[in-house]
Design a protein around this motif. Structure first.
Motif, PDB file in Angstrom:
ATOM      1  N   GLY A 112      -3.567 -22.595  -7.554  1.00 23.80           N
ATOM      2  CA  GLY A 112      -4.803 -23.353  -7.702  1.00 23.80           C
ATOM      3  C   GLY A 112      -6.021 -22.672  -7.126  1.00 23.80           C
ATOM      4  N   ARG A 113      -5.835 -21.568  -6.413  1.00 25.89           N
ATOM      5  CA  ARG A 113      -6.974 -20.879  -5.804  1.00 25.89           C
ATOM      6  C   ARG A 113      -7.057 -19.417  -6.244  1.00 25.89           C
ATOM      7  NH1 ARG A 113     -10.329 -21.888  -1.444  1.00 25.89           N
ATOM      8  NH2 ARG A 113     -11.275 -20.030  -0.508  1.00 25.89           N
ATOM      9  N   ALA A 114      -5.925 -18.703  -6.156  1.00 26.40           N
ATOM     10  CA  ALA A 114      -5.897 -17.280  -6.491  1.00 26.40           C
ATOM     11  C   ALA A 114      -4.579 -16.980  -7.199  1.00 26.40           C
ATOM     12  CB  ALA A 114      -6.052 -16.434  -5.232  1.00 26.40           C
ATOM     13  N   HIS A 115      -4.371 -15.710  -7.558  1.00 25.04           N
ATOM     14  CA  HIS A 115      -3.208 -15.309  -8.346  1.00 25.04           C
ATOM     15  C   HIS A 115      -2.355 -14.338  -7.542  1.00 25.04           C
ATOM     16  CE1 HIS A 115      -5.235 -17.052 -11.823  1.00 25.04           C
ATOM     17  NE2 HIS A 115      -6.310 -16.353 -11.488  1.00 25.04           N
ATOM     18  N   PHE A 116      -1.090 -14.689  -7.331  1.00 26.77           N
ATOM     19  CA  PHE A 116      -0.153 -13.762  -6.703  1.00 26.77           C
ATOM     20  C   PHE A 116       0.698 -13.116  -7.787  1.00 26.77           C
ATOM     21  CE2 PHE A 116       3.579 -12.121  -4.704  1.00 26.77           C
ATOM     22  CZ  PHE A 116       3.147 -11.688  -3.462  1.00 26.77           C
ATOM     23  N   VAL A 117       0.670 -11.779  -7.829  1.00 22.21           N
ATOM     24  CA  VAL A 117       1.481 -11.016  -8.780  1.00 22.21           C
ATOM     25  C   VAL A 117       2.190  -9.931  -7.984  1.00 22.21           C
ATOM     26  CG1 VAL A 117       1.521  -9.658 -10.892  1.00 22.21           C
ATOM     27  CG2 VAL A 117      -0.246 -11.420 -10.587  1.00 22.21           C
ATOM     28  N   GLY A 118       3.512 -10.034  -7.862  1.00 19.29           N
ATOM     29  CA  GLY A 118       4.261  -9.070  -7.067  1.00 19.29           C
ATOM     30  C   GLY A 118       4.289  -7.686  -7.690  1.00 19.29           C
ATOM     31  N   SER A 119       4.340  -6.679  -6.826  1.00 18.91           N
ATOM     32  CA  SER A 119       4.449  -5.284  -7.262  1.00 18.91           C
ATOM     33  C   SER A 119       5.424  -4.548  -6.356  1.00 18.91           C
ATOM     34  CB  SER A 119       3.094  -4.565  -7.190  1.00 18.91           C
ATOM     35  OG  SER A 119       2.103  -5.216  -7.938  1.00 18.91           O
ATOM     36  N   HIS A 120       6.001  -3.478  -6.882  1.00 15.42           N
ATOM     37  CA  HIS A 120       6.865  -2.613  -6.071  1.00 15.42           C
ATOM     38  C   HIS A 120       6.801  -1.195  -6.617  1.00 15.42           C
ATOM     39  CE1 HIS A 120      11.184  -1.244  -4.896  1.00 15.42           C
ATOM     40  NE2 HIS A 120      10.268  -0.706  -4.103  1.00 15.42           N
ATOM     41  N   PRO A 121       5.965  -0.347  -6.031  1.00 14.12           N
ATOM     42  CA  PRO A 121       5.950   1.056  -6.447  1.00 14.12           C
ATOM     43  C   PRO A 121       7.184   1.777  -5.916  1.00 14.12           C
ATOM     44  CG  PRO A 121       4.427   0.692  -4.616  1.00 14.12           C
ATOM     45  CD  PRO A 121       4.962  -0.655  -4.995  1.00 14.12           C
ATOM     46  N   MET A 122       7.898   2.455  -6.803  1.00 11.74           N
ATOM     47  CA  MET A 122       9.093   3.206  -6.411  1.00 11.74           C
ATOM     48  C   MET A 122       8.663   4.579  -5.904  1.00 11.74           C
ATOM     49  SD  MET A 122      11.756   1.277  -6.872  1.00 11.74           S
ATOM     50  CE  MET A 122      13.171   2.355  -7.054  1.00 11.74           C
ATOM     51  N   ALA A 123       7.988   4.557  -4.790  1.00 13.20           N
ATOM     52  CA  ALA A 123       7.475   5.775  -4.173  1.00 13.20           C
ATOM     53  C   ALA A 123       7.568   5.582  -2.662  1.00 13.20           C
ATOM     54  CB  ALA A 123       6.021   6.022  -4.588  1.00 13.20           C
ATOM     55  N   GLY A 124       7.813   6.644  -1.976  1.00 13.31           N
ATOM     56  CA  GLY A 124       7.935   6.533  -0.541  1.00 13.31           C
ATOM     57  C   GLY A 124       8.455   7.825   0.044  1.00 13.31           C
ATOM     58  N   SER A 125       8.780   7.753   1.326  1.00 13.37           N
ATOM     59  CA  SER A 125       9.224   8.947   2.032  1.00 13.37           C
ATOM     60  C   SER A 125       9.922   8.499   3.297  1.00 13.37           C
ATOM     61  CB  SER A 125       8.001   9.824   2.371  1.00 13.37           C
ATOM     62  OG  SER A 125       8.331  10.818   3.322  1.00 13.37           O
ATOM     63  N   ALA A 126      10.727   9.380   3.849  1.00 10.02           N
ATOM     64  CA  ALA A 126      11.305   9.100   5.163  1.00 10.02           C
ATOM     65  C   ALA A 126      10.232   9.137   6.236  1.00 10.02           C
ATOM     66  CB  ALA A 126      12.405  10.113   5.479  1.00 10.02           C
ATOM     67  N   HIS A 127       9.073   9.725   5.913  1.00 16.07           N
ATOM     68  CA  HIS A 127       7.951   9.776   6.850  1.00 16.07           C
ATOM     69  C   HIS A 127       7.067   8.554   6.616  1.00 16.07           C
ATOM     70  CE1 HIS A 127       9.163  13.841   7.812  1.00 16.07           C
ATOM     71  NE2 HIS A 127       9.131  14.155   6.522  1.00 16.07           N
ATOM     72  N   THR A 128       6.971   7.692   7.605  1.00 16.55           N
ATOM     73  CA  THR A 128       6.225   6.452   7.465  1.00 16.55           C
ATOM     74  C   THR A 128       4.851   6.577   8.114  1.00 16.55           C
ATOM     75  OG1 THR A 128       7.233   5.587   9.493  1.00 16.55           O
ATOM     76  CG2 THR A 128       8.352   5.113   7.414  1.00 16.55           C
ATOM     77  N   GLY A 129       4.047   5.517   7.967  1.00 17.50           N
ATOM     78  CA  GLY A 129       2.746   5.474   8.614  1.00 17.50           C
ATOM     79  C   GLY A 129       1.628   5.963   7.719  1.00 17.50           C
ATOM     80  N   TRP A 130       0.430   5.394   7.930  1.00 14.62           N
ATOM     81  CA  TRP A 130      -0.710   5.740   7.087  1.00 14.62           C
ATOM     82  C   TRP A 130      -1.100   7.215   7.251  1.00 14.62           C
ATOM     83  CZ3 TRP A 130      -5.128   7.710   9.176  1.00 14.62           C
ATOM     84  CH2 TRP A 130      -5.340   7.504  10.546  1.00 14.62           C
ATOM     85  N   GLU A 131      -0.725   7.825   8.374  1.00 12.41           N
ATOM     86  CA  GLU A 131      -1.053   9.231   8.588  1.00 12.41           C
ATOM     87  C   GLU A 131      -0.387  10.132   7.552  1.00 12.41           C
ATOM     88  OE1 GLU A 131      -0.668   7.136  12.629  1.00 12.41           O
ATOM     89  OE2 GLU A 131       0.409   7.215  10.727  1.00 12.41           O
ATOM     90  N   ASN A 132       0.706   9.654   6.952  1.00  9.84           N
ATOM     91  CA  ASN A 132       1.414  10.446   5.944  1.00  9.84           C
ATOM     92  C   ASN A 132       1.063  10.041   4.512  1.00  9.84           C
ATOM     93  OD1 ASN A 132       3.204  12.107   7.700  1.00  9.84           O
ATOM     94  ND2 ASN A 132       3.930  10.095   8.365  1.00  9.84           N
ATOM     95  N   ALA A 133       0.043   9.209   4.369  1.00  9.46           N
ATOM     96  CA  ALA A 133      -0.344   8.723   3.046  1.00  9.46           C
ATOM     97  C   ALA A 133      -0.902   9.858   2.183  1.00  9.46           C
ATOM     98  CB  ALA A 133      -1.384   7.614   3.177  1.00  9.46           C
ATOM     99  N   SER A 134      -0.837   9.633   0.865  1.00 12.10           N
ATOM    100  CA  SER A 134      -1.317  10.637  -0.083  1.00 12.10           C
ATOM    101  C   SER A 134      -1.935   9.941  -1.288  1.00 12.10           C
ATOM    102  CB  SER A 134      -0.159  11.522  -0.542  1.00 12.10           C
ATOM    103  OG  SER A 134      -0.526  12.279  -1.689  1.00 12.10           O
ATOM    104  N   PRO A 135      -3.049  10.451  -1.806  1.00 16.50           N
ATOM    105  CA  PRO A 135      -3.637   9.853  -3.007  1.00 16.50           C
ATOM    106  C   PRO A 135      -2.802  10.068  -4.261  1.00 16.50           C
ATOM    107  CG  PRO A 135      -4.801  11.862  -2.412  1.00 16.50           C
ATOM    108  CD  PRO A 135      -3.866  11.561  -1.281  1.00 16.50           C
ATOM    109  N   ASP A 136      -1.823  10.968  -4.199  1.00 19.29           N
ATOM    110  CA  ASP A 136      -0.976  11.267  -5.360  1.00 19.29           C
ATOM    111  C   ASP A 136       0.423  10.672  -5.235  1.00 19.29           C
ATOM    112  OD1 ASP A 136      -3.003  12.875  -6.570  1.00 19.29           O
ATOM    113  OD2 ASP A 136      -2.482  14.497  -5.186  1.00 19.29           O
ATOM    114  N   LEU A 137       0.645   9.801  -4.265  1.00 23.06           N
ATOM    115  CA  LEU A 137       1.986   9.283  -4.016  1.00 23.06           C
ATOM    116  C   LEU A 137       2.551   8.550  -5.232  1.00 23.06           C
ATOM    117  CD1 LEU A 137       4.182   8.962  -1.773  1.00 23.06           C
ATOM    118  CD2 LEU A 137       3.187   6.706  -1.335  1.00 23.06           C
TER     119      LEU A 137
END
Length: 284
Positions: A112-137
């Motif tokens: 009634g207020r906003a739209h929830f649409v689930g997502s799950h990108p099949m991308a990741g790494s054993a290295h966690t944290g935003w410090e390991n983020a990549s624009p091409d992930l």
């Protein structure tokens, strides 16, 4: 595509969403909330973060797209926490690897207020944290989008288009179907890699010093964050148990063929496995 994207609890995936959205010009403003003050301070100096917020409510107030990126057991509570603060008609999605319960509770919280649409990108790494983020992930990686039957089709399509713009190949499935799929192709491999390592550690820990490429490749994901995987296993318990039972039957068949010296059956199983593996799509 969006006036403001707000990303809550950015780790590897959330940070990569921010970087990819900035690199591809998908938002005029990117606002980030992180739980720890020192993380918010560090994010203020990043070129892909226009502003940080001191609370989830402040982060989402003017957003037309909200991306939730905490551990899977925190997504539904965080959705409930921001429900009264999101702008009318806003899109809310997540990056969690379990979808049925998250989608049900997210839709109920925002209905009634906003739209929830689930997502799950099949991308990741054993290295966690935003410090390991990549624009091409997300480039050339599958991203599941999981609308419910009562999801607004236009909202689902906008979320799907967002992931396509980030470089993903979008697959749209129901939340329950998603959880069955990933229980087999993602969660089961994690359990097997972890169990193989715990088995070998109990037999003779020093054998790890002799490990070649086969053992290293097979067990790479066993190095993943245990707290993150405990939450995933709890959230998708029933589907993972079904996958484990089916795998145990397959393993028993392999064991029986070897015990009975049925080498024709053993060879057939080895050939089927080889064929399946050779037909994987190459990673970018």
């Amino acid at each position: 595509m969006f006036r403001q994207i707000s990303i809550l609890a950015p780790g590897l995936l959330g940070g990569s969403v921010a970087q990819a959205a900035r690199a591809r010009g998908l938002a005029k403003q990117i606002v980030i909330w992180a739980r720890r003050p020192e993380v918010r301070l560090a994010l203020r100096g990043q070129p892909w973060c226009d502003a940080t917020a001191d609370s989830p409510a402040a982060a989402v107030r003017d957003a037309d797209l909200i991306v939730l990126a905490p551990p899977v057991d925190r997504i539904a509570p965080l959705t409930a926490e921001i429900a009264d603060h999101v702008a009318p008609g806003a899109l809310v999605t997540d990056v969690g690897s379990v979808k049925a319960e998250i989608s049900r509770l997210g839709h109920a919280a925002l209905s009634g207020r906003a739209h929830f649409v689930g997502s799950h990108p099949m991308a990741g790494s054993a290295h966690t944290g935003w410090e390991n983020a990549s624009p091409d992930l997300f480039a050339h990686r599958v991203c599941f989008v999981t609308p419910r039957p009562d999801t607004d089709p236009a909202a689902a399509e906008r979320v799907a288009r967002f992931w396509r713009e980030l470089g993903s190949e979008v697959v749209t499935v129901a939340p329950d179907a998603h959880d069955e799929i990933v229980a087999h192709i993602s969660h089961l491999p994690q359990v097997l890699a972890t169990t193989l390592c715990t088995f070998l550690a109990a037999r003779q820990p020093g054998w790890r010093n002799f490990a070649g490429g086969g053992l290293r490749d097979t067990t790479r994901i066993a190095a993943s964050d245990p707290a993150m995987w405990r939450a995933i296993l709890e959230q998708n318990r029933d589907e993972i148990l079904r996958a484990l039972r089916a795998f145990q039957d397959e393993l028993q068949g392999f064991s029986a063929a070897l015990a009975n010296r049925d080498y024709l059956e053993l060879t057939a199983r080895l050939e089927r496995g080889k064929t399946f593996r050779e037909q994987f799509r190459p990673l970018p």
